[in-house]
Scaffold this active site. Structure first.
Site, PDB file in Angstrom:
ATOM      1  N   HIS A 165     -32.132  22.265  13.218  1.00 22.78           N
ATOM      2  CA  HIS A 165     -33.011  21.112  13.416  1.00 22.78           C
ATOM      3  C   HIS A 165     -33.042  20.199  12.199  1.00 22.78           C
ATOM      4  CE1 HIS A 165     -34.630  22.598  17.251  1.00 22.78           C
ATOM      5  NE2 HIS A 165     -34.385  23.790  16.715  1.00 22.78           N
TER       6      HIS A 165
ATOM      7  N   GLY B  76     -23.836  38.192 -15.033  1.00 17.53           N
ATOM      8  CA  GLY B  76     -25.189  37.882 -14.553  1.00 17.53           C
ATOM      9  C   GLY B  76     -25.275  37.796 -13.036  1.00 17.53           C
TER      10      GLY B  76
ATOM     11  N   LYS C 115     -29.990  39.376 -19.210  1.00 22.48           N
ATOM     12  CA  LYS C 115     -28.841  40.094 -19.766  1.00 22.48           C
ATOM     13  C   LYS C 115     -28.782  39.867 -21.281  1.00 22.48           C
ATOM     14  CE  LYS C 115     -23.821  40.085 -19.656  1.00 22.48           C
ATOM     15  NZ  LYS C 115     -22.594  39.637 -19.007  1.00 22.48           N
TER      16      LYS C 115
ATOM     17  N   GLU D 218     -20.698  29.384  -9.434  1.00 21.51           N
ATOM     18  CA  GLU D 218     -20.565  29.687 -10.864  1.00 21.51           C
ATOM     19  C   GLU D 218     -19.239  30.413 -11.099  1.00 21.51           C
ATOM     20  OE1 GLU D 218     -24.114  30.319 -13.800  1.00 21.51           O
ATOM     21  OE2 GLU D 218     -23.391  32.314 -13.304  1.00 21.51           O
TER      22      GLU D 218
ATOM     23  N   LYS E 265     -27.187  22.966 -21.799  1.00 14.65           N
ATOM     24  CA  LYS E 265     -28.155  23.795 -22.545  1.00 14.65           C
ATOM     25  C   LYS E 265     -28.260  23.325 -23.992  1.00 14.65           C
ATOM     26  CE  LYS E 265     -27.395  28.332 -20.340  1.00 14.65           C
ATOM     27  NZ  LYS E 265     -26.949  29.695 -20.558  1.00 14.65           N
TER      28      LYS E 265
HETATM   29  O1  F6P Z   1     -26.829  29.761 -17.432  1.00 11.32           O
HETATM   30  C1  F6P Z   1     -26.102  30.601 -16.608  1.00 11.32           C
HETATM   31  C2  F6P Z   1     -26.380  32.055 -16.883  1.00 11.32           C
HETATM   32  O2  F6P Z   1     -25.690  32.470 -18.004  1.00 11.32           O
HETATM   33  C3  F6P Z   1     -26.031  32.878 -15.665  1.00 11.32           C
HETATM   34  O3  F6P Z   1     -24.702  33.227 -15.608  1.00 11.32           O
HETATM   35  C4  F6P Z   1     -26.963  34.018 -15.803  1.00 11.32           C
HETATM   36  O4  F6P Z   1     -27.107  34.700 -14.597  1.00 11.32           O
HETATM   37  C5  F6P Z   1     -28.216  33.308 -16.240  1.00 11.32           C
HETATM   38  O5  F6P Z   1     -27.757  32.296 -17.101  1.00 11.32           O
HETATM   39  C6  F6P Z   1     -29.255  34.148 -16.922  1.00 11.32           C
HETATM   40  O6  F6P Z   1     -28.778  34.795 -18.055  1.00 11.32           O
HETATM   41  P1  F6P Z   1     -29.559  35.979 -18.701  1.00 11.32           P
HETATM   42  O7  F6P Z   1     -29.642  37.091 -17.742  1.00 11.32           O
HETATM   43  O8  F6P Z   1     -28.778  36.336 -19.935  1.00 11.32           O
HETATM   44  O9  F6P Z   1     -30.945  35.492 -19.072  1.00 11.32           O
END
Ligand code: F6P
Length: 553
Positions: free
Chosen positions: A396, A279, A218, A365, A518
């Protein structure tokens, strides 16, 4: 308080206090087995049938949950007190209910197959959605037919989706779930992890001349995806040499045209979407391109239509009849009154083996939040820890704890009545189905001390063989796991999650919790570039990094 919050804490709602009183007085002692014995209509009363756009049905049996008429009524009141209907109206009107990021939450516009006007900021987004769908249709048909050729003139045989989180989990889950509908001459691979092993193993199985990479992000800034995409590009150019060939082998699925172009992908090979698609809700968007390539556009359209039908159900049905609302309210009941911490989803369907992983992001999330929409710390427990594995495998491994452990684990079981693989005269399917019924029954009925004793067990063994029972399950029985059914099932969980968030008064649509790690990883990453010991972290982190530096040198 945000525009979308009309109360402070869910615990302040009148129905919450009433539910607490009922729970303390009788709710916690309710025996579902006894309720069934007392009420021959219990199944009818607490099961709901969803009818999809194609006439197929899904049966949701909520009757094995620990509720009675009073509790059900109060749960519905809870949704009313929490103004769920107002929030739902804002959600479906494209209002910016993700107020912390100032975004609409409008993935429903991606499955607007009936082509209604759906506006964000006063602009109808349907034409843009339709144009991306038309682009995906045309492109997928070219790739599938072989009209789209690699740089040496060969047909594409391998599709590699590079993405993570929502740009991976949805496509992986759906391609697996709908494999029955796939063009088996194509193989799809998914690279998500930054661990080099993930991409290295995929690159071993493919050929640059016949591979199409879908870079799915995204934001197009996600570290894992950008690094993996660059590795894929370098690997491709080792053989193809000329960067002009990238155009035939790399496409982007993103909202960020600037970064896509910087990466070297021609903007005409970009499939876009907008920032009102979260996302974890993006499988319906351009992020679903791997699904379209694999199962074909017509099947994807059925998937969207099934999803739209569940949206329609969710917006049009009364709260009492509203399947996702009931599911979400039951989750609140267990979480906040019984103190349950988890939510088990066990598909009795091997094709759904990635469904729990997909739902983990969707649920955790979204609802792993501890601040209300009014900016206060919540005074109650929120998002459940969702987990699961397909049955019968899970039986199992961890079902022991579900049956006899000390924790209450509300569970959803999912079964398709018709198997796509009715092999051995449907023997496997009958065995699978018998387990689906048996597990839910066993969890509810249990086994008493008297029954164990009557089996002739020695006295010291008796307590070990007792099953308390009264462990709640929701059984979801579909006719067949078709694209339309899967679409509806996913949306059931989307709006289930919405319902929980509405009652807990949290913003289910941001995800700031993923940021801190991150940022730290970025700065630690730089410190790993040389051998110099570090000392600016806490004692444990310093020691671990320094040991790593020694061992990895
Ligand atoms: O780190 C979480 C996140 O922002 C998710 O919400 C998202 O689906 C994923 O990272 C990937 O983000 P992108 O599609 O911008 O690479």
């Amino acid at each position: 308080m945000s525009t979308f919050s009309t109360f402070s804490q869910a615990t302040d709602l009148p129905s919450w206090a009433k539910l607490q009183a009922v729970f303390d007085a009788s709710g916690k002692h309710l025996s579902v087995k006894e309720l069934f014995a007392a009420d021959p209509d219990r199944f009818t009363k607490y099961s709901r049938t969803f009818t999809n756009y194609d006439g197929s049905e899904i049966l949701f049996d909520f009757s094995k949950n620990i509720i009675d008429d009073k509790i059900f009524e109060l749960l519905i009141d809870l949704a009313k007190d929490a103004d769920l209907e107002t929030l739902r109206a804002a959600f479906f009107a494209g209002e910016k209910i993700n107020f912390t990021e100032e975004r609409a939450v409008y993935h429903m516009a991606l499955r607007n197959q009936s082509n209604k006007v759906m506006k964000v900021d006063g602009i109808d987004v349907a034409p843009e959605v339709n144009s991306v769908l038309a682009h995906m249709k045309e492109f997928s048909e070219e790739v599938r037919s072989g009209a789209w050729k690699g740089y040496t003139g060969k047909k594409i045989q391998h599709i590699v989706n590079i993405g993570i989180g929502g740009s991976d989990l949805g496509p992986v889950m759906v391609t697996e779930a709908l494999k029955h509908y796939a063009d088996r001459s194509l193989s799809v691979y998914f690279v998500s992890n930054i661990d080099g092993t993930h991409i290295a193993e995929v690159l071993r199985s493919i050929d640059p001349e016949t591979t199409l990479f879908l870079v799915a992000s995204k934001t197009f800034t996600t570290a894992e995806t950008c690094t993996n995409a660059n590795t894929a590009k370098a690997w491709f150019l080792e053989t193809a040499k000329d960067s002009a060939h990238i155009a035939k082998h790399f496409v982007a699925l993103s909202t960020n045209a600037v970064e896509v172009e910087k990466f070297g992908i021609d903007p005409k090979n970009m499939f876009g979407f907008e920032n009102w698609v979260g996302g974890r809700y993006s499988v319906w968007s351009a992020i679903g391109l791997s699904v379209i390539l694999y199962i074909g556009y017509d099947n994807f359209e059925k998937f969207l239509k099934g999803a739209e039908a569940m949206d329609k159900h969710f917006t049009e049905q009364s709260l009492e009849m509203n399947i996702p609302v009931i599911g979400g309210l039951l989750s609140v009941w267990y979480n906040n009154f019984f103190g349950a911490q988890t939510h088990l989803v066990a598909p009795f369907d091997q094709y759904l083996h990635r469904f729990p992983a997909y739902l983990q992001q969707l649920s955790m999330e979204s609802n792993g939040k501890s601040v209300t929409r009014g900016n206060e710390t919540v005074k109650y427990s929120t998002g459940a820890i969702l987990f699961g594995e397909p049955a019968t495998n899970s039986q199992h491994s961890f079902f022991q704890l579900v049956h006899q452990g000390t924790k209450l684990i509300p569970a959803d079981f999912i079964l398709a009545a018709q198997s796509h693989n009715p092999i051995e005269g449907n023997l496997h399917q009958r065995m699978l189905a018998s387990n689906f019924f048996a597990q839910a029954e066993a969890l509810m009925v249990g086994k008493t001390e008297a029954e164990v004793r009557a089996e002739g067990n020695p006295e010291n063994i008796v307590p070990h063989k007792v099953f308390s029972g009264n462990r709640p399950t929701t059984s979801i029985l579909v006719q067949k796991m078709t694209p339309a059914t899967l679409g509806a099932l996913i949306v059931y969980y989307e709006h289930f999650t919405f319902t929980e968030g509405a009652v807990w008064n949290i913003n289910s649509y941001d995800q700031f919790g993923v940021e801190l790690g991150k940022v730290l990883a970025k700065s630690i990453g730089k410190q790993l570039d040389d051998a110099a010991p570090v000392s600016n972290h806490d004692g444990s982190t310093n020691a671990l990094i320094n040991q790593f530096k020694m061992w990895s040198a």
